[in-house]
Design an enzyme around this catalytic site. Structure first.
Site, PDB file in Angstrom:
ATOM      1  N   CYS A 286       1.357  -1.503  -0.301  1.00 43.72           N
ATOM      2  CA  CYS A 286       0.227  -0.032   0.124  1.00 43.72           C
ATOM      3  C   CYS A 286       0.735   1.552  -0.080  1.00 43.72           C
ATOM      4  O   CYS A 286       0.304   2.609  -0.538  1.00 43.72           O
ATOM      5  CB  CYS A 286      -1.182  -0.258   1.188  1.00 43.72           C
ATOM      6  SG  CYS A 286      -0.359   0.658   2.734  1.00 43.72           S
ATOM      7  N   HIS A 344      -2.629   0.683   6.538  1.00 43.96           N
ATOM      8  CA  HIS A 344      -2.833   1.345   5.389  1.00 43.96           C
ATOM      9  C   HIS A 344      -2.718   2.938   5.147  1.00 43.96           C
ATOM     10  O   HIS A 344      -3.471   3.787   5.420  1.00 43.96           O
ATOM     11  CB  HIS A 344      -4.372   0.714   5.037  1.00 43.96           C
ATOM     12  CG  HIS A 344      -4.714   0.531   3.206  1.00 43.96           C
ATOM     13  ND1 HIS A 344      -4.138   0.423   2.693  1.00 43.96           N
ATOM     14  CD2 HIS A 344      -6.147   1.484   2.971  1.00 43.96           C
ATOM     15  CE1 HIS A 344      -4.229   0.393   1.559  1.00 43.96           C
ATOM     16  NE2 HIS A 344      -5.454   1.212   1.154  1.00 43.96           N
ATOM     17  N   ASP A 367      -7.124   5.956  -3.851  1.00 39.25           N
ATOM     18  CA  ASP A 367      -6.333   4.481  -2.949  1.00 39.25           C
ATOM     19  C   ASP A 367      -6.186   4.179  -4.609  1.00 39.25           C
ATOM     20  O   ASP A 367      -6.917   3.248  -5.109  1.00 39.25           O
ATOM     21  CB  ASP A 367      -7.116   3.671  -2.270  1.00 39.25           C
ATOM     22  CG  ASP A 367      -6.629   3.494  -1.448  1.00 39.25           C
ATOM     23  OD1 ASP A 367      -5.406   2.358  -1.763  1.00 39.25           O
ATOM     24  OD2 ASP A 367      -7.132   2.595  -0.105  1.00 39.25           O
TER      25      ASP A 367
END
Length: 706
Positions: A286, A344, A367
């Protein structure tokens, strides 16, 4: 007939022809805040005039007509606003584009061209048309690149605060937060948005998107909108649908690619993607996706920052509840598709939401980590941070998913024989903790949790949760018990409590010592059976390997507290630790005929320290030595040692240095040289990898003088 007229007849004017042209590159780049880009091409920001000079074979006369044509993308058209015909005038016309005459010097003229503040960004071609003496010539003057303009009040990405604009548009290095709620760590990241070829690659990302391939004309026309570009990029930075930039891997095995922890920044990733003919680079996780997306957003002129959410929920069934499962022996189970990640990382980009009420302007979540499909593609956002806080999960884009990441409730289940399950606890405040980003102008951590949600435990927070749940009910079908109303295991409070206490330091190569603290909460005597396991994990909760287990039975007097020591040796975990250095320790505590209590603790082991020292004052174009100090803490040798060095403004590309093997407990002291390219405060990053330590990171701020 006057002598003058006679002279005109004897010597008619020749056709006006172009003899020279200048983009005024240096002055324009300075005015447009694009002078940091390593590029010879003119780079401007939309809505702001840029200067040109044109020389002809003779001075212009009243009969000469000069027109410019600006166009972008395939099949440019005026109706799609990808082509503009711009007559040279002395004052602004009512047209969206203007070419304004400034001055002339004999046969040379100076002028400015201004695009509308909502023009599509990208590479434009400029053409000159001359109508003279009934003749007509067209000359291609070349190309320039036009970007978003955060300095311009009427641009959708305008950012008023100068310090924030410097941080979120112009800063080419940063910090990304990783770790867990009880141990927040940071890694440096080289965004490098001004490095050679990064702007070209950023534009190529747009040209390789699914939208462009399906309908290039419409795609280019929509590049005027940061919302559209942000969404396209969130899908293109991962390679899941479209041969995007990065391939994700959370298995703990990174054979055939690079361990995600080894990257120091985005520049190498983006260049490798281009070099490999646009095949996804292996591998990302991530923070790598977020670091790379941040580079491209800033490069194109969209203010952006990297955000880390600790205890981040991944809710696959859209019910705002994360179900976590264990077996009765204490093993975490890969059951159900929900999960809670230790942390995250995503991005926020700054722009107005023309599609929503202006109350939702400002920071928008994007994202690029591939988790769930949105409109058939692995993309996520833009989701307004303000809308997340208010529980407005009905708005575009991907609001329920982002809301869950920071605000889902957690329900823990124990699986018994025959797929019987029993709920042991529900928590309303464990998800979405310490939401963090780098502060403006400093290397300190800024907590932005209150931007995403009202305080945990407050009346407003529960009201927003219920509002979100109500809004989602029609679309998600049946709902299981949610923590908003669920109790634990039949509603009876547990008779015991437990927690893990860390004893001593946590270092790779050393023994891990913890104490399991149990307390009898009742006035009765209790017998507790405890099943314990320890697993190495990846930060997103993926189980790698069981490294230890134990079972005990203890008797507790009324209100008694006791502590049971447990230890993990280096030999037990060393072969199964990933570069995350994370171990999950779980205890399932059972009192006869009562609900079981699950106690869990993720520990992160520290790598040995590595130290960076600058041995002299850093000056532009002057070599300077850097020293690296490292000691092998183990009772065994470490080999295959490689040091990777990177830093925008401090060096071109990166530097890979092979380091000799280190004997047990040996200290090493080695030097390398850098030649800074630019003045200012720059970030030097290193990654040291060897057989026993896959990724030891360090970074150093370097002040470079002229």
């Amino acid at each position: 007939m006057s002598p003058h007229s006679l002279q005109f007849l004897l010597f008619p004017l020749t056709d006006l022809q172009l003899s020279d042209f200048s983009w005024k590159n240096e002055a324009n780049k300075y005015d447009h805040h694009t002078d940091k880009y390593y590029s010879n091409e003119l780079i401007t920001r939309r809505g702001q005039p840029f200067k040109l000079s044109v020389s002809f074979n003779r001075p212009m006369s009243s009969g000469d007509k000069v027109t410019f044509i600006a166009s972008t993308g395939p099949n440019p058209s005026e109706s799609a606003r990808t082509r503009a015909v711009i007559p040279l005038t002395t004052r602004p016309s009512g047209n969206p584009w203007n070419a304004i005459f400034l001055s002339n010097d004999g046969s040379s003229i100076s002028l400015t061209i201004t695009s509308p503040p909502n023009a599509p960004i990208g590479r434009y071609t400029l053409t000159l048309q001359i109508a003279s003496q009934g003749g007509y010539t067209t000359t291609n003057l070349g190309t320039w690149v036009q970007l978003f303009n955060p300095w311009l009040e009427v641009d959708a990405v305008f950012m008023m605060n100068n310090a924030e604009r410097e941080e979120y548009v112009e800063e080419d290095a940063g910090i990304i937060y990783v770790g867990s709620t009880n141990r927040i760590n940071m890694v440096g990241w080289n965004f490098g948005q001004f490095e050679e070829d990064i702007l070209n690659i950023s534009l190529q990302i747009l040209d390789r998107s699914l939208n462009f391939r399906r309908d290039p004309v419409t795609d280019v026309a929509r590049r005027n909108d940061p919302k559209y570009i942000g969404r396209v990029l969130s899908g293109m930075i991962n390679g899941n649908d479209d041969n995007g930039v990065l391939s994700g891997n959370w298995s703990g095995d990174y054979t055939g690619g690079k361990d995600p922890r080894n990257w120091n920044g985005s520049v190498e990733i983006l260049k490798e993607w281009k070099k490999n003919r646009f095949q996804p680079v292996r591998f990302g996780q991530c923070w790598v996706f977020a670091g790379t997306l941040n580079t491209v957003l800033r490069c194109l002129g969209i203010p952006a920052r990297v955000i880390t959410n600790f205890n981040s929920a991944h809710d696959t069934d859209r019910n705002l509840t994360i179900d976590v499962y264990y077996d009765s022996l204490g093993n975490p189970l890969d059951k159900g598709s929900d999960s809670i990640w230790n942390f995250h990382v995503w991005n926020e980009a700054w722009f107005v939401r023309t599609d929503l009420n202006q109350a939702y302007n400002g920071w928008q979540v994007l994202d690029a980590t591939p988790q769930e499909r949105s409109q058939g593609v692995f993309q996520c956002g833009p989701a307004s941070v303000i809308a997340v806080r208010e529980g407005d999960v009905n708005l575009d884009f991907d609001m329920p998913f982002v809301f869950s990441e920071v605000n889902a409730d957690q329900v823990t289940w124990i699986m018994g024989p025959g797929d019987n399950k029993r709920q042991t606890s529900s928590k309303t405040s464990s998800v979405g903790r310490f939401i963090s980003t780098k502060a403006v102008g400093s290397n300190s951590r800024m907590d932005v949790t209150d931007r995403y949600k009202y305080a945990e435990g407050s009346k407003e927070e529960r009201e927003v949760f219920k509002k979100a749940l109500e809004k989602m009910k029609p679309s998600s079908g049946a709902f299981g018990p949610t923590a908003a109303g669920a109790g634990s295991g039949g509603g009876k409070p547990p008779s015991i409590s437990g927690k893990f206490r860390v004893i001593g330091g946590l270092e790779v190569g050393k023994e891990v010592n913890l104490g399991l603290q149990l307390k009898n909460l009742t006035e009765d005597w209790k017998t507790v059976t405890v099943n314990m396991t320890a697993w190495t994990i990846v930060y997103n909760g993926t189980l790698v390997h069981e490294v230890w287990k134990d079972s005990i039975t203890v008797s507790l007097d009324p209100q008694e507290e006791m502590e049971y020591p447990l230890r993990l040796t280096y030999a037990q975990y060393k072969n199964f630790l990933t570069a995350d250095n994370m171990i999950r320790i779980t205890a399932v505590c059972k009192v006869t005929d009562e609900a079981q209590v699950v106690v869990e603790r993720d520990v992160i082991l520290d790598n040995p320290a590595i130290t960076l020292e600058l041995l002299d004052q850093a000056r532009v174009k002057t070599p300077v030595n850097v020293r690296v100090l490292f000691a092998n803490p183990l009772d065994e040798p470490v080999d295959n040692c490689v040091l990777t060095v990177e830093g925008s403004g401090l060096m071109r590309g990166n530097l890979k240095i092979r380091v000799p093997s280190l004997r047990p407990k040996e200290r090493s002291n080695f030097k390398f040289e850098i030649t800074p390219l630019r003045s200012g405060t720059k970030q030097l990053l290193i990654d040291f990898s060897c057989s026993k330590f896959p990724a030891i990171k360090a970074f150093l701020s370097v002040d470079v003088t002229e």
